[in-house]
Design a protein around this motif. Structure first.
Motif, short mmCIF file in Angstrom:
data_model
loop_
_atom_site.label_atom_id
_atom_site.label_comp_id
_atom_site.label_asym_id
_atom_site.label_seq_id
_atom_site.Cartn_x
_atom_site.Cartn_y
_atom_site.Cartn_z
N LEU A 92 1.67 4.32 -2.87
CA LEU A 92 1.58 5.76 -2.60
C LEU A 92 2.88 6.46 -2.98
O LEU A 92 2.86 7.56 -3.55
CB LEU A 92 1.25 5.98 -1.13
N ALA A 100 -7.80 5.99 6.59
CA ALA A 100 -6.43 5.72 7.04
C ALA A 100 -5.71 4.75 6.10
O ALA A 100 -4.55 4.40 6.35
CB ALA A 100 -6.45 5.15 8.46
N ASP A 101 -6.37 4.34 5.02
CA ASP A 101 -5.79 3.37 4.09
C ASP A 101 -4.93 4.10 3.06
O ASP A 101 -5.45 4.90 2.27
CB ASP A 101 -6.91 2.60 3.39
N PRO A 102 -3.62 3.85 3.02
CA PRO A 102 -2.77 4.53 2.03
C PRO A 102 -3.11 4.16 0.59
O PRO A 102 -2.84 4.94 -0.32
CB PRO A 102 -1.35 4.07 2.40
N ALA A 103 -3.72 2.99 0.37
CA ALA A 103 -4.09 2.60 -0.98
C ALA A 103 -5.14 3.55 -1.56
O ALA A 103 -5.17 3.79 -2.77
CB ALA A 103 -4.62 1.16 -0.99
N ASP A 120 0.83 -1.21 0.00
CA ASP A 120 0.00 0.00 0.00
C ASP A 120 0.86 1.26 0.00
O ASP A 120 0.62 2.19 -0.78
CB ASP A 120 -0.92 0.01 1.23
N TRP A 121 1.87 1.26 0.88
CA TRP A 121 2.75 2.43 0.97
C TRP A 121 3.64 2.56 -0.26
O TRP A 121 3.96 3.67 -0.69
CB TRP A 121 3.59 2.35 2.25
N TYR A 126 -5.38 6.80 -0.98
CA TYR A 126 -4.69 8.01 -1.42
C TYR A 126 -3.80 7.72 -2.62
O TYR A 126 -3.58 8.58 -3.47
CB TYR A 126 -3.89 8.59 -0.26
N ALA A 127 -3.29 6.49 -2.70
CA ALA A 127 -2.50 6.10 -3.88
C ALA A 127 -3.38 6.10 -5.12
O ALA A 127 -2.95 6.53 -6.21
CB ALA A 127 -1.89 4.71 -3.66
#
Length: 281
Positions: free
Chosen positions: A135, A184-187, A131-132, A189-190
């Motif tokens: 991003l 809160a999920d970085p995916a 996930d990170w 925002y990615a």
């Protein structure tokens, strides 16, 4: 598969509208990503119509990605170039050569092989860092676009197109990782950053450089990387004993799409007789 094909039709038709609007927009002075260019293009109705089709295509793409392996959906989206070629031949009266009509048939054949060989989507969540990593890639694409401004025309178009393809690839993988709306999920925002960066870089590439070069880079960026992630980490598979057919179909569909890369931007229609110079016009 119906959703994947319908998404390709939406994207392929939208590119006809958006490309005409991007070329009609007044160019800026920079060489790389031009944020103002996107704003100038959006103010035209053709670009807005294309965005509406893109929105519908994106919804269909999400449905397809939730039920099919990424490599199938990626190849289907690359096949939107075949849709653009056919639409341009009808709407803008662009003449397709025999090689290009053959490429359209090749794309269809590749997708047919993928439809026969593909299994269901994988259900693995992938590594925790994926996930990170998505991003980071999404924001790295913007830096890549800024650096492309210092390159000569042809490599600049290739880098911008490749960056746009990577952005669309981030979206494809992120859709598979997102499980509900979690701020809160970085995916999540990615997905947003990757999609925005992809549109920005693609608009700049189409307006500033070789359409064929930019689109070829985009096709490679949005198909190969996401397909590899899906197979390696997300559990995408093929039907038993048909892995060779899936690999062949993927390669054939992508190769046919690359042969149609000049339709990443539909050519402008030929001038009408009334616009030609001279008395005989």
């Amino acid at each position: 598969m119906i959703c994947a094909f319908a998404s390709a039709i939406c994207y392929g038709t939208a590119s006809v509208f958006q490309a005409v609007a991007a070329r009609a927009a007044e160019p800026g002075t920079g060489g790389g990503v031009d944020v103002a260019l996107l704003w100038r293009a959006v103010r035209q109705w053709r670009y807005l119509a294309g965005l509406c089709l893109d929105g519908l295509g994106f919804v269909l793409q999400i449905v397809a990605l939730r039920t099919l392996p990424i490599y199938v959906v990626g190849a289907a989206l690359a096949a939107s170039l075949a849709v653009t070629a056919v639409v341009a031949s009808r709407v803008l009266r662009v003449r397709l050569s025999r090689v290009e009509w053959t490429a359209v048939a090749v794309v269809c054949a590749g997708l047919a092989m993928l439809a026969l060989a593909s299994g269901r989507e994988g259900h693995r969540a992938g590594p925790e860092a994926l996930d990170w990593a998505l991003l980071a890639v999404a924001f790295g694409i913007l830096l890549l676009g800024a650096a492309a401004g210092r390159l000569p025309d042809r490599p600049r178009a290739l880098v911008l197109g490749l960056g746009a393809g990577l952005g669309f690839g981030v979206v494809e993988v992120a859709v598979r990782l997102i499980d509900g709306i979690d701020l809160a999920d970085p995916a999540l925002y990615a997905l947003l950053a990757g999609g925005g960066a992809a549109f920005l870089l693609l608009t700049s590439a189409l307006q500033r450089g070789s359409v064929t070069t930019a689109t070829a880079g985009m096709v490679l960026g949005e198909t190969i990387g996401p397909a590899a992630v899906g197979v390696a980490w997300l559990g995408d598979t093929t039907r038993t004993g048909l892995g060779w057919l899936a690999v062949t179909g993927f390669a054939v569909a992508v190769a046919g799409s690359l042969a149609l890369a000049r339709f990443g931007e539909a050519p402008e229609p030929p001038p009408s007789a009334s616009s030609l110079p001279g008395d005989r016009a």
